[in-house]
Design an enzyme around this catalytic site. Structure first.
Site, short mmCIF file in Angstrom:
data_model
loop_
_atom_site.label_atom_id
_atom_site.label_comp_id
_atom_site.label_asym_id
_atom_site.label_seq_id
_atom_site.Cartn_x
_atom_site.Cartn_y
_atom_site.Cartn_z
N HIS A 157 0.88 -1.17 0.00
CA HIS A 157 0.00 0.00 0.00
C HIS A 157 0.92 1.23 0.00
CE1 HIS A 157 -3.83 -1.74 2.15
NE2 HIS A 157 -4.10 -1.54 0.88
N CYS B 73 -2.72 3.45 9.07
CA CYS B 73 -3.92 2.76 8.57
C CYS B 73 -4.89 2.37 9.67
CB CYS B 73 -3.55 1.58 7.68
SG CYS B 73 -2.31 0.49 8.30
#
Ligand code: ARG
Length: 294
Positions: A192, A288
């Protein structure tokens, strides 16, 4: 490299982009169901059955305390049973403001079916909290794991290659009426964009260059006058780039990255270090574990 809507000038000058307010709140989800049950990314290999749940809960509370001490408002989404990754609030949606400063978010198309149910829970929360919720057709997209706002400006950085398809950024650019600079993610480990790239303020970024292509890193350097390159060890073992920046002066960073911390402090940032060892087993950390709210 650039999804052109509206087109960006060839030589991007941040100062010329319209301003955008900085987030003052976050959405989080308690780790009640948190676990590592399969391998979705290299960090998860060999970690099944190794999560210390009590420790995870304490670490999550420590992260929340860090947010609150900075003065960030913390909003909570209740965890849904069976959603073991739901603590990672950044992934099922990407939230922001459109060019009229209206709240809007785009739903993700998660790569792993086991994470798909999280999206509906998020969609409901955002709808109830005054966001226009937009669904875009086709293409993988993992929300704010891959799409990151440039702090304080109407510009989005869009990672792609593992969990997100590059094409989705054309739609996202349109929804937010904002240019998107796309960055290809080269390695399995940095799956990511938020694992290797952390815009800290308008002028400063933490980045692990080997995760990007040479052209991608060049673009990062063109846009940010201050580039803090994170060392291999700190990028992998501490996930140093998965830090969360607030209000142009605070950074909450996973513990274990003393070099990155020192560089941030030298630039005047107030840094709070938090231990997220249990969440690293799942391939995630501070950034996150929340969604910025505007
Ligand atoms: N286990 C989760 C997954 O692989 C971790 C997600 C972490 N999120 C992030 N934005 N880095 O989907």
């Amino acid at each position: 490299m650039i999804a052109e809507h509206p087109p960006l000038p060839q030589n991007i000058s941040i100062a010329e982009l319209p301003q955008m307010p900085l987030p003052r709140a976050v959405l989080v989800c308690p780790p009640d169901c948190f676990d590592v049950v399969d391998v979705k990314n290299p960090f998860m290999e060999g970690q099944q059955g190794h999560v210390d749940y009590a420790l995870a809960k304490r670490q999550w509370l420590e992260v929340m305390r860090a947010f609150e001490q900075i003065g960030v408002e913390v909003r909570e989404l209740p965890p849904a049973p069976g959603c073991e990754d739901m603590v990672f609030c950044a992934n099922p949606i990407f939230a922001g403001l459109d060019s009229d400063d209206q709240r809007v978010c785009v739903l993700s198309h998660m790569r792993f079916p086991s994470r798909q149910p999280e999206v509906a829970a998020h969609a409901r929360w955002y709808r109830e909290n005054g966001y226009r919720v937009v669904e875009i057709p086709g293409g993988l997209f993992e929300g704010s794991g891959d799409a990151l706002w440039h702090p304080g400006r109407r510009l989005i950085w869009g990672g792609y290659g593992h969990r997100t398809n590059r094409e989705v950024y054309t739609r996202i650019s349109r929804v937010f009426d904002t240019p998107v600079l796309t960055l290809e993610l080269k390695t399995e480990m940095f799956y990511h964009l938020d694992t290797c790239f952390c815009p800290v303020d308008e002028r400063t970024v933490l980045v692990y260059p080997p995760a990007l292509t040479a052209e991608g890193f060049e673009m990062v350097r063109d846009v940010f006058p201050r580039v803090i390159e994170v060392e291999h060890q700190e990028a992998i073992q501490a996930m140093a780039c998965n830090a969360a920046a607030f209000l142009g002066k605070y950074v909450v960073i996973p513990r274990g990255a003393p070099i990155a911390v020192r560089k941030l402090r030298e630039l005047g940032f107030q840094v709070v270090e938090v231990d997220t060892s249990e969440f690293l087993k799942s391939g995630g950390s501070v950034f996150c574990m929340k969604m910025y709210l505007f």
